[in-house]
Design an enzyme around this catalytic site. Structure first.
Site, PDB file in Angstrom:
ATOM      1  CG  LEU A 109      -1.747  -1.313   1.358  1.00 45.13           C
ATOM      2  CD1 LEU A 109      -2.450  -1.384   2.704  1.00 45.13           C
ATOM      3  CD2 LEU A 109      -2.757  -1.430   0.223  1.00 45.13           C
ATOM      4  CE  LYS A 123       5.787   6.817   6.779  1.00 47.37           C
ATOM      5  NZ  LYS A 123       4.853   6.442   7.824  1.00 47.37           N
ATOM      6  CB  ILE A 248       5.061   0.775   1.477  1.00 42.44           C
ATOM      7  CG1 ILE A 248       6.465   0.573   0.891  1.00 42.44           C
ATOM      8  CG2 ILE A 248       4.806   2.256   1.778  1.00 42.44           C
ATOM      9  CD1 ILE A 248       6.529   0.406  -0.580  1.00 42.44           C
ATOM     10  CG  ASP A 249       4.143   2.831   7.115  1.00 46.49           C
ATOM     11  OD1 ASP A 249       3.591   1.724   7.256  1.00 46.49           O
ATOM     12  OD2 ASP A 249       3.595   3.902   7.448  1.00 46.49           O
ATOM     13  CG  ASN A 326      -3.718  -3.145   7.203  1.00 46.71           C
ATOM     14  OD1 ASN A 326      -4.810  -3.710   7.252  1.00 46.71           O
ATOM     15  ND2 ASN A 326      -3.494  -2.167   6.352  1.00 46.71           N
ATOM     16  CE  LYS A 392       1.645   3.603  10.478  1.00 48.98           C
ATOM     17  NZ  LYS A 392       1.262   3.467   9.074  1.00 48.98           N
TER      18      LYS A 392
END
Length: 504
Positions: A109, A123, A248-249, A326, A392
Site C-alpha cells: 500500500l 513516504k 509499505i512503511d 494489516n 510512522k
C-alpha cells in the site's frame, strides 16, 4: 391517542428523513455529473469509474443509522480460528514451497505521503536504513526470494494520485533487478462539505488550489481499484492465486514462507481465502483494530465502530488481546468473485478534516481488513511482534536506524546482541518531528542495545558514538540547549537544564 400520535409522528419523521436522504443523493449526483463535464477523454473514463464507487459509498453513508455493531453480540474469536505462529513454524517446509511462491504476488500500500514526517513526495522514498528507502528494502527482499528459490514473485504497488507520478519515476532505477513491478492507482474521491454534504471541488484538477478537494479513500479501496485496473485478471491469468498485502512503511511485513505454506495446505473443502496477521496488544496499541466473532463470522472491529460507552473496554488489554497488523493474505479468485457480486460490505469510516481555509469536510473511507467477514474460511494468525514494525514517526525511525536491528537482504531482524526481544520505548519531542531536523541532531545514531526507555524534549543534539542504556530522559527547557558529547555513556540518567560541552 398519544401512542397513535407518536406512531404517526415517527412515521412522518422517517418519511422526512427518507426525503432528505434522496434530496442529498440527487444533489450529489448532479454535482458529480457537472464535475465530469470538466474532464476529457481518458480522465473522464477513470473519473466515471471512481464516481460509481463513490456514489455507492455515499448512498451507504446516508443509510447508516447508529453503530454498526451490537455490543452484546460480540464474542472472542474461537481458538481454532486464530492459529498460533509457533505451531505454523513447527511444520517442515515442503519442497513444493517454490511452487507456492510462484502463485504469490506481493502488494504494498503506497498511497501515503511523507508529510507527517516533514517530507515531500511519497513516504516510500524516505531513507530508513543505510541510505535504503522503504521501496529499496521491499525490492531487495523480493529479489532475494526470486533468486534464492528461482521463482517469479511480482511486486504490485497501489499508488494514489498523490504518489503515482513520483513513484513511477523512481521505479526506473529497478529495471535491472530480478523483480517484475506493476502499479495501479487507488480511486480518487471528492471531499464532502460537512454542512451541505456536497463536493467541495469545482473541477477535476488536483494541483494547486484544488489539491485538497480530493482524497484517496483508504486502503479498503484496494479491491475495487485492483479489479478496475485490469491487473487482477492479468495476474489470475498468469496463474497467481494469492496476494500478500501490507503497508509499505511496515518493515516487519516480509514474505513468510511458513504462513504461505499454511495457507496453501488448508484442506481442499475448507480452502482459506483470507488470513489476517494479528499480534498481541500492548499498552501502546490500544487503538488498533481487533478480531472478533460476530454472527458466526470473523470480523474486524475498529475503534471508530465502538459505541462511546464501551471505548474503555475496547482499549483494555484483558478483553481484546490482539490487534490487526494489516499484513493480509488474500485469494485473488475470491476478490474477483466478491467484487463482481458487490458482496464486500466494508464498514464506512467517516474521517473529519479541516482544510487550510477553515472549511470542515468529511472523507468516506474503508479499511482493507474490514472485508474479512465476506471471505470463506478466514483465519487469524497470531504472529510475533517483529512482523509489525511500522515507521510512522521519527521515534520509530531512530529504532530502525539503530544497532537494535541488522539488515539482511532487505529484511530487518532484531540484533542477537539484544538480550530481550521487546523494542525500547522511544519518545522524541517536536524538534525531531521532521526527518531533516532529526538527522541534523544526530552525528551518529546512538548505541541502543541496552536501552529500555528514551524521552527527549527540547533543543538536544547527540555527538558521535553516544551509548544509551536503561532509562534515559533528556529535557532541555525552553531557551536552553543540551549537547550530548561524543562518546558519552548515559545509563539510567536524567539530564536537564543547559549542557554544552565545547571542544577546546
Amino acid at each position: 391517542g398519544s401512542c397513535l400520535d407518536k406512531l404517526f409522528c415517527k412515521a412522518g419523521m422517517a418519511e422526512f428523513q427518507e426525503k432528505l436522504r434522496l434530496q442529498h443523493e440527487t444533489s450529489m449526483h448532479k454535482e458529480l455529473e457537472k464535475l465530469l463535464t470538466t474532464a476529457k477523454g481518458a480522465e473522464q473514463e477513470i473519473s466515471k469509474k471512481d464516481f460509481e464507487g463513490f456514489k455507492n459509498l455515499f448512498h451507504r453513508f446516508l443509510q447508516v443509522k447508529g453503530p454498526s455493531v451490537k455490543w452484546d453480540k460480540i464474542h472472542k474469536p474461537p481458538e481454532d480460528l486464530i492459529h498460533p505462529y509457533d505451531k505454523i513454524k513447527a511444520q517442515v517446509l515442503p519442497d513444493s514451497v517454490a511452487a507456492s511462491l510462484n502463485k504469490l504476488v506481493v502488494v504494498k500500500l503506497n498511497g501515503g505521503l511523507g508529510t507527517s514526517m516533514g517530507c515531500k513526495g511519497p513516504k516510500s522514498v524516505i531513507s530508513v536504513r543505510n541510505e535504503n528507502t522503504f521501496l529499496d528494502l521491499t525490492v531487495h527482499q523480493i529479489e532475494h526470494l526470486n533468486k534464492t528459490f528461482n521463482v517469479d514473485v511480482p511486486l504490485v504497488l497501489m499508488n494514489s494520485f498523490n504518489t503515482d507520478e513520483d513513484t513511477k519515476k523512481i521505479l526506473q532505477k529497478y529495471t535491472h533487478h530480478r523483480v517484475h513491478i506493476h502499479t495501479f492507482n487507488q480511486s480518487r474521491y471528492p471531499r464532502i462539505n460537512k454542512e451541505s454534504l456536497l463536493p467541495v471541488a469545482k473541477d477535476l484538477g488536483v494541483h494547486g488550489d484544488h489539491g485538497d478537494a480530493w482524497y484517496p479513500p483508504g486502503h479498503g479501496d484496494i479491491y475495487a481499484s485492483f479489479y478496475n485496473s485490469g491487473l487482477l485478471d492479468q495476474l489470475i491469468a498468469a496463474g497467481k492465486e494469492y496476494i500478500f498485502v501490507s503497508n509499505i512503511d511496515n518493515l516487519g511485513a516480509t514474505v513468510d514462507l511458513f504462513i504461505l505454506n499454511h495457507l496453501m495446505t488448508q484442506p481442499k473443502d475448507k480452502r482459506c481465502e483470507f488470513i489476517m496477521e494479528v499480534t498481541d496488544k500492548t499498552r501502546a496499541d490500544v487503538k488498533g483494530g481487533t478480531l472478533i466473532q460476530y454472527d458466526d463470522k470473523l470480523r474486524l472491529l475498529e475503534i471508530a465502530q465502538v459505541p462511546k460507552a464501551h471505548v474503555d473496554e475496547f482499549k483494555s488489554v484483558t478483553k481484546f488481546k490482539i490487534f490487526n497488523t494489516n499484513n493480509l493474505w488474500i485469494s485473488l479468485a475470491a476478490i474477483k468473485r466478491l467484487h463482481e457480486q458487490n458482496a464486500m460490505d466494508m464498514e464506512i469510516i467517516v474521517n473529519p478534516k479541516t482544510l487550510d481555509g477553515g472549511l470542515n469536510v468529511i472523507q468516506l473511507e474503508t479499511a482493507v481488513g474490514a472485508a474479512i467477514k465476506a471471505f470463506d474460511n478466514a483465519l487469524g494468525v497470531n504472529v510475533p511482534r517483529s512482523r509489525f514494525l511500522p515507521v510512522k514517526t521519527s521515534s520509530d525511525l531512530l529504532l530502525v536506524m539503530s544497532n537494535l536491528y541488522s539488515l539482511d537482504a532487505g529484511s530487518l531482524t532484531m540484533s542477537k546482541k539484544r538480550e530481550f526481544p521487546s523494542t525500547p520505548h522511544v519518545k522524541l519531542g517536536s524538534s525531531f518531528t521532521k526527518v531533516h531536523d532529526f538527522l541534523m541532531r544526530f552525528e551518529s545514531i546512538p548505541d541502543m542495545l541496552e536501552l529500555d526507555h528514551l524521552t527527549v524534549s527540547g533543543d538536544v543534539t547527540f555527538g558521535k558514538n553516544v551509548s544509551l542504556k536503561g532509562t534515559v530522559i533528556i529535557i532541555a527547557n525552553h531557551g536552553d540547549r543540551i549537547d550530548i558529547p561524543a562518546g558519552a555513556v548515559l545509563e539510567n540518567k536524567i539530564v536537564s537544564g543547559n549542557l554544552r560541552i565545547l571542544d577546546h
